[in-house]
Design a protein around this motif. Sequence first.
Motif, mmCIF file in Angstrom:
data_model
loop_
_atom_site.group_PDB
_atom_site.id
_atom_site.type_symbol
_atom_site.label_atom_id
_atom_site.label_comp_id
_atom_site.label_asym_id
_atom_site.label_seq_id
_atom_site.Cartn_x
_atom_site.Cartn_y
_atom_site.Cartn_z
ATOM 1 N N GLU A 50 27.072 20.915 7.346
ATOM 2 C CA GLU A 50 27.304 19.564 7.881
ATOM 3 C C GLU A 50 26.492 18.515 7.110
ATOM 4 O OE1 GLU A 50 29.500 18.545 10.102
ATOM 5 O OE2 GLU A 50 30.232 20.552 10.532
ATOM 6 N N ALA A 51 25.255 18.839 6.786
ATOM 7 C CA ALA A 51 24.414 17.905 6.037
ATOM 8 C C ALA A 51 24.954 17.713 4.623
ATOM 9 C CB ALA A 51 22.973 18.395 6.000
ATOM 10 N N ALA A 55 26.341 14.196 2.970
ATOM 11 C CA ALA A 55 25.829 13.661 1.706
ATOM 12 C C ALA A 55 26.974 13.418 0.724
ATOM 13 C CB ALA A 55 24.802 14.616 1.106
ATOM 14 N N LEU A 56 27.914 14.353 0.645
ATOM 15 C CA LEU A 56 29.032 14.197 -0.281
ATOM 16 C C LEU A 56 29.984 13.095 0.174
ATOM 17 C CD1 LEU A 56 29.756 17.939 -1.152
ATOM 18 C CD2 LEU A 56 28.705 16.217 -2.605
ATOM 19 N N GLU A 57 30.227 12.991 1.475
ATOM 20 C CA GLU A 57 31.095 11.919 1.977
ATOM 21 C C GLU A 57 30.487 10.541 1.713
ATOM 22 O OE1 GLU A 57 31.732 12.916 6.081
ATOM 23 O OE2 GLU A 57 33.555 14.039 5.615
ATOM 24 N N GLU A 58 29.183 10.448 1.835
ATOM 25 C CA GLU A 58 28.510 9.184 1.532
ATOM 26 C C GLU A 58 28.703 8.817 0.059
ATOM 27 O OE1 GLU A 58 23.998 7.357 1.477
ATOM 28 O OE2 GLU A 58 24.443 8.970 2.893
ATOM 29 N N ASP A 59 28.622 9.818 -0.803
ATOM 30 C CA ASP A 59 28.854 9.584 -2.234
ATOM 31 C C ASP A 59 30.294 9.159 -2.514
ATOM 32 O OD1 ASP A 59 26.512 9.718 -3.602
ATOM 33 O OD2 ASP A 59 26.931 11.635 -4.560
ATOM 34 N N VAL A 60 31.248 9.716 -1.767
ATOM 35 C CA VAL A 60 32.649 9.323 -1.934
ATOM 36 C C VAL A 60 32.781 7.832 -1.651
ATOM 37 C CG1 VAL A 60 34.975 9.554 -0.976
ATOM 38 C CG2 VAL A 60 33.629 11.598 -1.451
ATOM 39 N N GLN A 61 32.137 7.372 -0.589
ATOM 40 C CA GLN A 61 32.196 5.952 -0.233
ATOM 41 C C GLN A 61 31.542 5.079 -1.313
ATOM 42 O OE1 GLN A 61 34.084 4.910 2.222
ATOM 43 N NE2 GLN A 61 34.516 7.064 2.618
ATOM 44 N N LYS A 62 30.412 5.531 -1.844
ATOM 45 C CA LYS A 62 29.737 4.773 -2.910
ATOM 46 C C LYS A 62 30.620 4.679 -4.146
ATOM 47 C CE LYS A 62 24.978 5.916 -1.615
ATOM 48 N NZ LYS A 62 23.796 6.699 -1.981
ATOM 49 N N GLY A 79 36.112 20.415 0.099
ATOM 50 C CA GLY A 79 37.081 21.183 0.884
ATOM 51 C C GLY A 79 36.533 22.533 1.301
ATOM 52 N N MET A 80 35.822 23.193 0.403
ATOM 53 C CA MET A 80 35.220 24.483 0.735
ATOM 54 C C MET A 80 34.181 24.322 1.846
ATOM 55 S SD MET A 80 32.910 26.969 -1.639
ATOM 56 C CE MET A 80 31.728 25.649 -1.713
ATOM 57 N N LEU A 81 33.382 23.258 1.772
ATOM 58 C CA LEU A 81 32.391 23.004 2.822
ATOM 59 C C LEU A 81 33.077 22.727 4.156
ATOM 60 C CD1 LEU A 81 29.812 20.803 0.880
ATOM 61 C CD2 LEU A 81 29.494 23.149 1.666
ATOM 62 N N TYR A 82 34.183 21.999 4.116
ATOM 63 C CA TYR A 82 34.952 21.754 5.348
ATOM 64 C C TYR A 82 35.448 23.068 5.941
ATOM 65 C CZ TYR A 82 35.268 16.657 4.816
ATOM 66 O OH TYR A 82 35.001 15.315 4.723
ATOM 67 N N SER A 83 35.872 24.004 5.091
ATOM 68 C CA SER A 83 36.353 25.289 5.609
ATOM 69 C C SER A 83 35.231 26.049 6.304
ATOM 70 C CB SER A 83 36.982 26.135 4.500
ATOM 71 O OG SER A 83 36.005 26.644 3.624
ATOM 72 N N HIS A 84 34.023 25.991 5.766
ATOM 73 C CA HIS A 84 32.875 26.644 6.415
ATOM 74 C C HIS A 84 32.520 25.974 7.737
ATOM 75 C CE1 HIS A 84 31.958 29.473 3.270
ATOM 76 N NE2 HIS A 84 31.865 28.511 2.352
ATOM 77 N N ALA A 85 32.781 24.664 7.813
ATOM 78 C CA ALA A 85 32.449 23.917 9.027
ATOM 79 C C ALA A 85 33.575 23.965 10.058
ATOM 80 C CB ALA A 85 32.129 22.469 8.666
ATOM 81 N N GLY A 86 34.705 24.600 9.703
ATOM 82 C CA GLY A 86 35.817 24.717 10.638
ATOM 83 C C GLY A 86 36.699 23.482 10.725
#
Length: 118
Positions: A50-51, A55-62, A79-86
Amino acid sequence: MITRRLALVAALLAGALTGCAGQQAKPLYHWGVYQPQVYEYFKGDGNSHEAQIAALEEDVQKARATGETLPPGYHAHLGMLYSHAGKLDQVKQEFETEKAMYPESGSFMDFLLRNFKN
């Protein structure tokens, strides 16, 4: 007469080279925290998924705010991190984004999407 011409050419050449030396090339991609996040992921300790996603989503916005391009693999990793987070709906979206931005990754993204559906 020839020495004046040589001196003029030398001065122009020196001025041109000096003018270019002060300019820095703009980076091709907005790397942000991508590389440290990938390192943390493979190290296995540190931030939770989740962390890392935050961090990556914040970078996408920047990157969007500055009009910069994210590097290859960025959306696939997210996408891989999203799969781990469900967060399964976002997995497909990130893989499709990676495929659209970098067509050379199409075969691999299609493979991941097929396996993701199963």
